[in-house]
Write a protein that holds these residues in place. Structure first.
Motif, PDB file in Angstrom:
ATOM      1  N   SER A  23       0.836  -1.194   0.000  1.00 17.00           N
ATOM      2  CA  SER A  23       0.000   0.000   0.000  1.00 17.00           C
ATOM      3  C   SER A  23       0.873   1.248   0.000  1.00 17.00           C
ATOM      4  O   SER A  23       1.936   1.278   0.628  1.00 17.00           O
ATOM      5  CB  SER A  23      -0.919   0.026   1.225  1.00 17.00           C
ATOM      6  N   VAL A  24       0.426   2.241  -0.748  1.00 18.00           N
ATOM      7  CA  VAL A  24       1.048   3.563  -0.753  1.00 18.00           C
ATOM      8  C   VAL A  24      -0.050   4.555  -0.414  1.00 18.00           C
ATOM      9  O   VAL A  24      -1.059   4.659  -1.126  1.00 18.00           O
ATOM     10  CB  VAL A  24       1.666   3.893  -2.121  1.00 18.00           C
ATOM     11  N   THR A  25       0.109   5.273   0.699  1.00 19.59           N
ATOM     12  CA  THR A  25      -0.930   6.159   1.198  1.00 19.59           C
ATOM     13  C   THR A  25      -0.430   7.593   1.255  1.00 19.59           C
ATOM     14  O   THR A  25       0.640   7.854   1.824  1.00 19.59           O
ATOM     15  CB  THR A  25      -1.387   5.729   2.609  1.00 19.59           C
ATOM     16  N   MET A  26      -1.190   8.496   0.667  1.00 21.94           N
ATOM     17  CA  MET A  26      -0.869   9.916   0.776  1.00 21.94           C
ATOM     18  C   MET A  26      -1.668  10.509   1.928  1.00 21.94           C
ATOM     19  O   MET A  26      -2.832  10.179   2.134  1.00 21.94           O
ATOM     20  CB  MET A  26      -1.204  10.644  -0.529  1.00 21.94           C
ATOM     21  N   TYR A  27      -1.026  11.381   2.699  1.00 25.63           N
ATOM     22  CA  TYR A  27      -1.702  12.029   3.820  1.00 25.63           C
ATOM     23  C   TYR A  27      -1.239  13.482   3.908  1.00 25.63           C
ATOM     24  O   TYR A  27      -0.266  13.883   3.256  1.00 25.63           O
ATOM     25  CB  TYR A  27      -1.368  11.304   5.136  1.00 25.63           C
ATOM     26  N   GLY A  28      -1.913  14.262   4.718  1.00 26.66           N
ATOM     27  CA  GLY A  28      -1.489  15.649   4.865  1.00 26.66           C
ATOM     28  C   GLY A  28      -2.314  16.428   5.859  1.00 26.66           C
ATOM     29  O   GLY A  28      -3.329  15.945   6.383  1.00 26.66           O
ATOM     30  N   ILE A  29      -1.855  17.646   6.109  1.00 32.76           N
ATOM     31  CA  ILE A  29      -2.562  18.622   6.940  1.00 32.76           C
ATOM     32  C   ILE A  29      -2.475  19.966   6.241  1.00 32.76           C
ATOM     33  O   ILE A  29      -1.405  20.354   5.758  1.00 32.76           O
ATOM     34  CB  ILE A  29      -1.937  18.743   8.343  1.00 32.76           C
ATOM     35  N   VAL A  30      -3.601  20.660   6.162  1.00 34.39           N
ATOM     36  CA  VAL A  30      -3.602  22.048   5.695  1.00 34.39           C
ATOM     37  C   VAL A  30      -4.188  22.889   6.828  1.00 34.39           C
ATOM     38  O   VAL A  30      -5.300  22.654   7.290  1.00 34.39           O
ATOM     39  CB  VAL A  30      -4.396  22.222   4.382  1.00 34.39           C
ATOM     40  N   ASP A  31      -3.405  23.869   7.285  1.00 28.59           N
ATOM     41  CA  ASP A  31      -3.742  24.616   8.492  1.00 28.59           C
ATOM     42  C   ASP A  31      -3.309  26.061   8.290  1.00 28.59           C
ATOM     43  O   ASP A  31      -2.168  26.332   7.898  1.00 28.59           O
ATOM     44  CB  ASP A  31      -3.011  23.991   9.684  1.00 28.59           C
ATOM     45  N   ALA A  32      -4.202  26.985   8.557  1.00 26.23           N
ATOM     46  CA  ALA A  32      -3.874  28.408   8.465  1.00 26.23           C
ATOM     47  C   ALA A  32      -4.618  29.153   9.560  1.00 26.23           C
ATOM     48  O   ALA A  32      -5.706  28.746   9.980  1.00 26.23           O
ATOM     49  CB  ALA A  32      -4.241  28.972   7.095  1.00 26.23           C
ATOM     50  N   ALA A  33      -4.027  30.263  10.036  1.00 25.25           N
ATOM     51  CA  ALA A  33      -4.634  31.016  11.133  1.00 25.25           C
ATOM     52  C   ALA A  33      -4.333  32.497  11.006  1.00 25.25           C
ATOM     53  O   ALA A  33      -3.243  32.889  10.582  1.00 25.25           O
ATOM     54  CB  ALA A  33      -4.108  30.498  12.472  1.00 25.25           C
ATOM     55  N   ALA A  34      -5.312  33.316  11.381  1.00 24.42           N
ATOM     56  CA  ALA A  34      -5.092  34.752  11.529  1.00 24.42           C
ATOM     57  C   ALA A  34      -4.515  34.959  12.923  1.00 24.42           C
ATOM     58  O   ALA A  34      -5.120  34.557  13.920  1.00 24.42           O
ATOM     59  CB  ALA A  34      -6.406  35.502  11.370  1.00 24.42           C
ATOM     60  N   ARG A  35      -3.314  35.557  13.007  1.00 28.58           N
ATOM     61  CA  ARG A  35      -2.583  35.621  14.280  1.00 28.58           C
ATOM     62  C   ARG A  35      -2.169  37.057  14.613  1.00 28.58           C
ATOM     63  O   ARG A  35      -1.703  37.806  13.742  1.00 28.58           O
ATOM     64  CB  ARG A  35      -1.359  34.722  14.214  1.00 28.58           C
ATOM     65  N   TYR A  36      -2.335  37.385  15.877  1.00 30.80           N
ATOM     66  CA  TYR A  36      -1.925  38.693  16.402  1.00 30.80           C
ATOM     67  C   TYR A  36      -0.826  38.470  17.426  1.00 30.80           C
ATOM     68  O   TYR A  36      -0.932  37.603  18.301  1.00 30.80           O
ATOM     69  CB  TYR A  36      -3.105  39.411  17.060  1.00 30.80           C
ATOM     70  N   SER A  37       0.258  39.260  17.331  1.00 32.31           N
ATOM     71  CA  SER A  37       1.371  39.154  18.269  1.00 32.31           C
ATOM     72  C   SER A  37       1.740  40.552  18.761  1.00 32.31           C
ATOM     73  O   SER A  37       2.068  41.432  17.956  1.00 32.31           O
ATOM     74  CB  SER A  37       2.594  38.521  17.597  1.00 32.31           C
ATOM     75  N   SER A  38       1.682  40.744  20.068  1.00 33.17           N
ATOM     76  CA  SER A  38       2.126  42.021  20.633  1.00 33.17           C
ATOM     77  C   SER A  38       3.646  42.022  20.725  1.00 33.17           C
ATOM     78  O   SER A  38       4.283  40.969  20.808  1.00 33.17           O
ATOM     79  CB  SER A  38       1.522  42.219  22.024  1.00 33.17           C
ATOM     80  N   ASN A  39       4.244  43.185  20.699  1.00 32.13           N
ATOM     81  CA  ASN A  39       5.698  43.322  20.872  1.00 32.13           C
ATOM     82  C   ASN A  39       6.478  42.389  19.944  1.00 32.13           C
ATOM     83  O   ASN A  39       7.492  41.823  20.336  1.00 32.13           O
ATOM     84  CB  ASN A  39       6.092  43.048  22.324  1.00 32.13           C
ATOM     85  N   ALA A  40       5.994  42.232  18.732  1.00 27.03           N
ATOM     86  CA  ALA A  40       6.613  41.277  17.809  1.00 27.03           C
ATOM     87  C   ALA A  40       7.841  41.839  17.115  1.00 27.03           C
ATOM     88  O   ALA A  40       8.670  41.091  16.620  1.00 27.03           O
ATOM     89  CB  ALA A  40       5.594  40.844  16.764  1.00 27.03           C
ATOM     90  N   ASN A  41       7.957  43.140  17.060  1.00 25.74           N
ATOM     91  CA  ASN A  41       9.108  43.775  16.428  1.00 25.74           C
ATOM     92  C   ASN A  41       9.292  45.150  17.055  1.00 25.74           C
ATOM     93  O   ASN A  41       8.446  45.592  17.842  1.00 25.74           O
ATOM     94  CB  ASN A  41       8.913  43.860  14.907  1.00 25.74           C
ATOM     95  N   PRO A  42      10.375  45.838  16.749  1.00 22.68           N
ATOM     96  CA  PRO A  42      10.607  47.145  17.378  1.00 22.68           C
ATOM     97  C   PRO A  42       9.468  48.126  17.163  1.00 22.68           C
ATOM     98  O   PRO A  42       9.292  49.050  17.957  1.00 22.68           O
ATOM     99  CB  PRO A  42      11.902  47.632  16.710  1.00 22.68           C
ATOM    100  N   GLY A  43       8.675  47.929  16.107  1.00 20.84           N
ATOM    101  CA  GLY A  43       7.564  48.826  15.844  1.00 20.84           C
ATOM    102  C   GLY A  43       6.299  48.487  16.602  1.00 20.84           C
ATOM    103  O   GLY A  43       5.318  49.232  16.538  1.00 20.84           O
ATOM    104  N   GLY A  44       6.297  47.369  17.314  1.00 22.25           N
ATOM    105  CA  GLY A  44       5.115  47.012  18.090  1.00 22.25           C
ATOM    106  C   GLY A  44       4.491  45.710  17.632  1.00 22.25           C
ATOM    107  O   GLY A  44       5.174  44.727  17.346  1.00 22.25           O
ATOM    108  N   ALA A  45       3.148  45.702  17.521  1.00 19.22           N
ATOM    109  CA  ALA A  45       2.390  44.482  17.252  1.00 19.22           C
ATOM    110  C   ALA A  45       2.510  44.050  15.790  1.00 19.22           C
ATOM    111  O   ALA A  45       2.862  44.832  14.908  1.00 19.22           O
ATOM    112  CB  ALA A  45       0.931  44.693  17.613  1.00 19.22           C
ATOM    113  N   LYS A  46       2.195  42.777  15.568  1.00 20.28           N
ATOM    114  CA  LYS A  46       2.237  42.199  14.228  1.00 20.28           C
ATOM    115  C   LYS A  46       0.953  41.424  13.976  1.00 20.28           C
ATOM    116  O   LYS A  46       0.506  40.646  14.816  1.00 20.28           O
ATOM    117  CB  LYS A  46       3.439  41.260  14.093  1.00 20.28           C
TER     118      LYS A  46
END
Length: 369
Positions: A23-46
């Motif tokens: 047997s040869v089986t293909m599998y996978g995951i597709v995952d995406a998210a809208a993400r907010y990060s505070s203090n992510a860079n010198p300019g602040g949030a991302k």
């Protein structure tokens, strides 16, 4: 003519039977998210559409051939990708397309031997025995525990696994081939009876060339356990990394960013102590998951780390906390909300920003096939 037809029929039947054993089986995951990060860079949030959320998007192939007598040939190829751009995952090491690429033999009597690039024994132990979240193992965008497993995978590895009732053991070794952080040797043992699971493991990796601190070692130790009954899952573990003095590239590698591009156990202090100064770090992790309904899972995990620096001997502390609410539309598709907080103490800061605290939140959708 009838005889010829009969022979051809028998040949066709036998050929079909032989192919049916593979047997040869293909599998996978597709995952995406809208993400907010505070203090992510010198300019602040991302704000971003993350290429993964709870899981890293992937596409893989499993191969299984039953050769009779309790012996099987097995193989795996697995690629990781950035769902938001369609490119190879940004976290991929240079030149790596296949995150896993191995072939092996599995015997009912003698265990499993696999050869190639694959998960190391510390990752296997954590993921299978006392993972932070029961139904997702860990959060891809926030996984302090994986900063302690010595790179999760190793190249050029030979791994042996045996199962004897409730006991599972693993051994791994990879010889240096003049590539970065290539030598490794270690083992793990776990016990699982359904409700209770606990185990421990030890792994050493060593620089293979002058550029990777030849002869310098990083040593990883891991102990932990978990309890699962009905809707309840609880885990507790301790992990330690010990760096040889002068293990320059190794120290930097194992301090690499697992928290959305930032240092996992930030190795920067107000005295400008460099990345190459790690002596040791210890992490305690505990938390649990509760299945509220057939569709809703709630979970939380707390991580505490102490990091010791070579030059001063001073210890720096950091705390990590995550929360997840997951809603299953079906067995394969779910939506989730995740929030986390990082709090750095005793003078440590994020490498690129100088901040000591960060909050993240994301809302995502995942499909597994």
């Amino acid at each position: 003519m009838k005889k010829a037809t009969l022979v051809l029929g028998l040949l066709a039947a036998s050929t079909s039977a032989a192919w049916a054993q593979s047997s040869v089986t293909m599998y996978g995951i597709v995952d995406a998210a809208a993400r907010y990060s505070s203090n992510a860079n010198p300019g602040g949030a991302k704000k971003q559409l993350s290429n993964s959320g709870m899981s890293q998007s992937r596409l893989g192939i499993n191969i299984n051939e039953d050769m009779g007598g309790g012996l099987r040939a097995i193989a795996n190829l697995e690629h990781r990708l950035s769902l938001d751009t369609g490119t190879t995952a940004a976290s991929s090491p240079a030149g790596v397309f296949w995150f896993q690429s191995w072939v092996g033999l599995a015997s009912n009597d003698f265990g499993i031997v696999t050869l190639g690039r694959q998960y190391n024994i510390l990752f296997d132990l954590n993921a299978s025995t006392f993972s932070s979240y029961k139904y997702s193992t860990y959060i891809d965008q926030y996984k302090p525990e994986l900063g302690m497993t010595l790179n999760n995978r190793q190249d050029n590895m030979v791994k042996y696994k045996f199962i004897a009732g409730p006991i599972t053991g693993e051994l791994q070794v990879s010889a240096g081939e003049n590539s970065a952080v290539d030598k490794s040797a270690g083992g793990a043992l776990k016990y699982s009876d359904g409700a209770w699971a606990f185990g421990g493991g030890y792994l050493e990796t060593e620089g293979a060339t002058a550029a990777t601190s030849a002869g310098k070692k990083v040593k990883g130790t891991m102990l932990g356990g978990a309890y699962s009954s009905g809707p309840i899952y609880i885990n507790l573990s301790w992990m330690k990394n010990k760096f040889d003095a002068g293990a320059n590239v190794l120290a930097a590698t194992y301090a690499a960013g697992f928290l959305n591009g930032q240092s996992m156990g930030p190795l920067y202090t107000g005295a400008a102590v460099p990345l190459t100064s790690s002596q040791s770090r210890d992490m305690i992790m505990f938390g649990g998951t509760y299945q509220l309904t057939t569709q809703i899972n709630l979970g939380a995990e707390y991580y505490h780390m102490e990091h010791k620096v070579d030059q001063t001997g001073a210890k720096y502390k950091s705390d990590y906390l995550s929360f997840v609410a997951d809603y299953a539309f079906s067995k394969r598709t779910d939506a989730y909300f995740e929030a986390d907080r990082t709090n750095l103490k005793n003078g440590e800061t994020y490498l690129t920003t100088g901040y000591t605290r960060r909050y993240n939140a994301m809302l995502g959708l995942r499909h597994r096939f």
